[in-house]
Motif scaffolding. Structure first.
Motif, mmCIF file in Angstrom:
data_model
loop_
_atom_site.group_PDB
_atom_site.id
_atom_site.type_symbol
_atom_site.label_atom_id
_atom_site.label_comp_id
_atom_site.label_asym_id
_atom_site.label_seq_id
_atom_site.Cartn_x
_atom_site.Cartn_y
_atom_site.Cartn_z
ATOM 1 N N SER A 66 -2.509 5.883 -6.054
ATOM 2 C CA SER A 66 -1.844 4.665 -5.573
ATOM 3 C C SER A 66 -1.260 4.920 -4.200
ATOM 4 C CB SER A 66 -0.769 4.189 -6.561
ATOM 5 O OG SER A 66 0.228 5.162 -6.729
ATOM 6 N N ARG A 88 4.967 5.088 -2.609
ATOM 7 C CA ARG A 88 5.909 5.328 -3.697
ATOM 8 C C ARG A 88 6.707 4.068 -4.034
ATOM 9 N NH1 ARG A 88 8.387 11.311 -2.386
ATOM 10 N NH2 ARG A 88 6.411 12.396 -2.195
ATOM 11 N N VAL A 89 5.996 3.023 -4.357
ATOM 12 C CA VAL A 89 6.668 1.821 -4.846
ATOM 13 C C VAL A 89 6.001 1.408 -6.143
ATOM 14 C CG1 VAL A 89 7.395 0.981 -2.606
ATOM 15 C CG2 VAL A 89 5.151 0.356 -3.467
ATOM 16 N N GLY A 90 6.753 0.756 -6.976
ATOM 17 C CA GLY A 90 6.245 0.499 -8.313
ATOM 18 C C GLY A 90 5.265 -0.636 -8.419
ATOM 19 N N ASN A 91 5.039 -1.380 -7.343
ATOM 20 C CA ASN A 91 4.162 -2.535 -7.478
ATOM 21 C C ASN A 91 2.740 -2.269 -6.998
ATOM 22 O OD1 ASN A 91 4.704 -2.335 -4.800
ATOM 23 N ND2 ASN A 91 5.168 -4.483 -4.484
ATOM 24 N N GLN A 92 2.431 -1.023 -6.696
ATOM 25 C CA GLN A 92 1.073 -0.689 -6.258
ATOM 26 C C GLN A 92 0.299 -0.149 -7.447
ATOM 27 O OE1 GLN A 92 -0.145 -1.237 -3.137
ATOM 28 N NE2 GLN A 92 1.792 -2.310 -2.828
#
Lengths: 114, 116
Positions: free
Chosen positions: A94, A97-101
């Protein structure tokens, strides 16, 4: 073309042999993952790597180790494979470092340990 | 840690009937990110749709889902099933581990079989 590539696609090993599964991506993704897939258990996280030499255990790390020496390459190693490690292994990556990817998955490696 | 619960096992539908695959989740994070993946036979999982906005319907390829934080749910729906929808469907949640780092937690998967 964004792609995660796994090698080999199929592998048969004998119990006690060492196994190396390789994964590559051409998108400069920071984060890479190894999952195994078993019927009824879904996708279970083995290891996660946040960048070169920055690896963390997932939910089922026992019996596995990983190596990430280049950002685009992430290896899964089974030292002395066991029959219960017969499974389909997926690598994923991914972008940041973000949770929506949402992770992008490779084609999988089907491993049989006899 | 976080967890995802899906409709168990196999769901068999006749072509043309509506599809609903359940997904509920548990997380301590107040702003979860939820995903649906689809995996056809001998293929890898691929993203179907995702959402992080409460009570907003998300649509893709005829499927839709709405994140409801009040009930911790993210059910997948389609108005009319097609034979080509037969596949394994995964609901997933991104779990924040620490600042800047996330991992993705998958449910056990629901196999959808559409028959003529």
């Amino acid at each position: 073309d964004m792609k995660v590539t796994q090698m080999p696609r199929y592998l048969i090993k004998r119990m006690g042999e060492n196994v190396l599964l390789e994964c590559g991506q051409d998108m400069s993704h920071e984060t890479m993952y190894w999952y195994r897939q078993d019927p009824g258990l879904g996708l279970q996280l083995i290891y996660i790597s946040y960048d070169v030499d920055s690896n963390s255990e997932g939910d089922i790390p026992k019996g596995y180790r990983v190596s990430r020496k280049k950002r685009e390459h992430f290896s899964l190693i089974l030292d002395s494979a066991k029959t219960n490690q017969t499974s389909v292994y997926f690598c994923a990556s991914s972008l940041v470092r973000v949770g929506n990817q949402a992770p992008l998955f490779g084609e999988g490696t089907r491993l049989s340990v006899l | 840690g976080d967890s995802v619960t899906q409709t168990e096992g196999l769901v068999t539908l006749t072509e043309g009937l509506p599809v609903m695959l359940n997904c509920t989740y548990q997380t301590i994070y107040s702003n979860p990110f939820l995903f649906w993946y689809v995996q056809h036979l001998n293929e890898s999982p691929r993203l179907l749709l995702k959402s992080f906005t409460d009570n907003k319907r998300t649509e893709h390829q005829g499927f839709h889902a709405t994140l409801h934080k009040s009930s911790s749910s993210f059910h997948l729906q389609k108005s009319s099933a097609q034979l080509s929808d037969s596949a394994l469907y995964y609901c997933a949640l991104s779990e924040r581990i620490n600042t800047g780092n996330y991992k993705y937690v998958f449910g056990a998967g629901t196999r959808l079989k559409v028959i003529a």
